[in-house]
Design a protein around this motif. Structure first.
Motif, PDB file in Angstrom:
ATOM      1  N   TYR A  73      -4.642   5.144  -7.347  1.00  0.00           N
ATOM      2  CA  TYR A  73      -5.695   5.176  -6.328  1.00  0.00           C
ATOM      3  C   TYR A  73      -6.346   3.804  -6.255  1.00  0.00           C
ATOM      4  CZ  TYR A  73      -5.209  10.224  -6.806  1.00  0.00           C
ATOM      5  OH  TYR A  73      -4.707  11.498  -6.848  1.00  0.00           O
ATOM      6  N   THR A  77       0.851  -1.185   0.000  1.00  0.00           N
ATOM      7  CA  THR A  77       0.000   0.000   0.000  1.00  0.00           C
ATOM      8  C   THR A  77       0.890   1.238   0.000  1.00  0.00           C
ATOM      9  OG1 THR A  77      -1.642  -1.230   1.273  1.00  0.00           O
ATOM     10  CG2 THR A  77      -1.911   1.145   1.175  1.00  0.00           C
ATOM     11  N   GLU A 100      -9.048   1.535  -3.469  1.00  0.00           N
ATOM     12  CA  GLU A 100     -10.436   1.691  -3.037  1.00  0.00           C
ATOM     13  C   GLU A 100     -10.669   3.058  -2.388  1.00  0.00           C
ATOM     14  OE1 GLU A 100      -8.591  -1.122  -2.094  1.00  0.00           O
ATOM     15  OE2 GLU A 100      -9.440  -2.322  -3.708  1.00  0.00           O
ATOM     16  N   ARG A 101      -9.585   3.690  -1.954  1.00  0.00           N
ATOM     17  CA  ARG A 101      -9.656   5.013  -1.308  1.00  0.00           C
ATOM     18  C   ARG A 101      -8.713   5.958  -2.038  1.00  0.00           C
ATOM     19  NH1 ARG A 101      -8.572   3.628   4.926  1.00  0.00           N
ATOM     20  NH2 ARG A 101      -7.297   5.448   4.543  1.00  0.00           N
ATOM     21  N   ILE A 102      -9.027   7.256  -2.010  1.00  0.00           N
ATOM     22  CA  ILE A 102      -8.186   8.214  -2.729  1.00  0.00           C
ATOM     23  C   ILE A 102      -6.902   8.561  -1.975  1.00  0.00           C
ATOM     24  CG2 ILE A 102     -10.068   9.209  -4.056  1.00  0.00           C
ATOM     25  CD1 ILE A 102      -9.913  11.611  -2.015  1.00  0.00           C
ATOM     26  N   ASP A 103      -6.758   8.068  -0.752  1.00  0.00           N
ATOM     27  CA  ASP A 103      -5.515   8.332  -0.017  1.00  0.00           C
ATOM     28  C   ASP A 103      -4.578   7.122  -0.031  1.00  0.00           C
ATOM     29  OD1 ASP A 103      -7.105   6.788   1.676  1.00  0.00           O
ATOM     30  OD2 ASP A 103      -6.429   7.807   3.490  1.00  0.00           O
ATOM     31  N   GLU A 104      -4.905   6.103  -0.849  1.00  0.00           N
ATOM     32  CA  GLU A 104      -4.068   4.918  -0.950  1.00  0.00           C
ATOM     33  C   GLU A 104      -3.999   4.403  -2.376  1.00  0.00           C
ATOM     34  OE1 GLU A 104      -4.706   2.888   3.457  1.00  0.00           O
ATOM     35  OE2 GLU A 104      -5.547   1.900   1.703  1.00  0.00           O
ATOM     36  N   ASN A 122     -14.993  10.816  -6.535  1.00  0.00           N
ATOM     37  CA  ASN A 122     -15.366  10.355  -5.198  1.00  0.00           C
ATOM     38  C   ASN A 122     -16.828  10.701  -4.915  1.00  0.00           C
ATOM     39  OD1 ASN A 122     -15.450  13.076  -4.449  1.00  0.00           O
ATOM     40  ND2 ASN A 122     -13.658  12.974  -3.135  1.00  0.00           N
ATOM     41  N   ARG A 123     -17.300  10.357  -3.752  1.00  0.00           N
ATOM     42  CA  ARG A 123     -18.714  10.563  -3.407  1.00  0.00           C
ATOM     43  C   ARG A 123     -19.106  12.036  -3.310  1.00  0.00           C
ATOM     44  NH1 ARG A 123     -18.494   6.105   1.279  1.00  0.00           N
ATOM     45  NH2 ARG A 123     -18.378   4.298  -0.073  1.00  0.00           N
ATOM     46  N   ASP A 145       1.370   5.679  -0.825  1.00  0.00           N
ATOM     47  CA  ASP A 145       0.769   7.004  -0.878  1.00  0.00           C
ATOM     48  C   ASP A 145       0.679   7.379  -2.359  1.00  0.00           C
ATOM     49  OD1 ASP A 145       0.357   9.808  -0.979  1.00  0.00           O
ATOM     50  OD2 ASP A 145       1.384  10.076   0.942  1.00  0.00           O
ATOM     51  N   ASN A 162      -6.601   8.870 -12.180  1.00  0.00           N
ATOM     52  CA  ASN A 162      -6.037   7.592 -11.753  1.00  0.00           C
ATOM     53  C   ASN A 162      -5.221   7.010 -12.897  1.00  0.00           C
ATOM     54  OD1 ASN A 162      -5.542   5.457 -10.039  1.00  0.00           O
ATOM     55  ND2 ASN A 162      -7.425   4.380 -10.521  1.00  0.00           N
TER      56      ASN A 162
END
Length: 124
Positions: free
Chosen positions: A89, A34, A91-95, A64-65, A36, A72
């Protein structure tokens, strides 16, 4: 425990986590690192230098939501013993992640996914 506080790195870049995957049928399946997303380009460049041009490269816009959009990108190297994949990116935009997956694990994962889809259809 001595040394636990030491940072995990991949190619000299600090990573968030490293996971190993195992299947009973195939044994060792792969590793997920994982990262950044800010380090995506740096790691992509290092992988390209080591393994050459990716087999495939796919840029895409994601949302995102809250409606914010992000650029990406996914690069995949197909190798005789497996696949190497990096995605900015996850499942999350911070990972983001780097996946190293054996051919046997990929085949087992594909088989299990198809089996789950088939079971899901019978439950409708």
């Amino acid at each position: 425990m001595k040394g636990v506080e030491k940072a995990l790195t991949y190619g000299g870049v600090k990573v968030k986590a490293i996971y190993a995957r195992f299947y009973t049928a195939t044994g060792f399946g792969g590793v997920r690192i994982t990262i950044d997303p800010a380090n995506f380009e740096r790691i992509l460049a290092m992988l390209s230098e080591k393994y050459g041009k990716p087999t495939s490269f796919k840029p895409e816009s994601i949302q995102n939501r809250m409606g914010a959009t992000f650029e990406n990108a996914t690069a995949i190297w197909s190798m005789p013993n497996g696949k190497l994949r990096i995605e900015k990116y996850a499942e999350r935009i911070d990972e983001g992640f780097v996946d190293i997956v054996s051919t046997e694990h990929f085949a087992e994962f594909t088989r299990r996914s198809a089996e789950k889809r088939k079971q899901g259809k019978s439950d409708l």
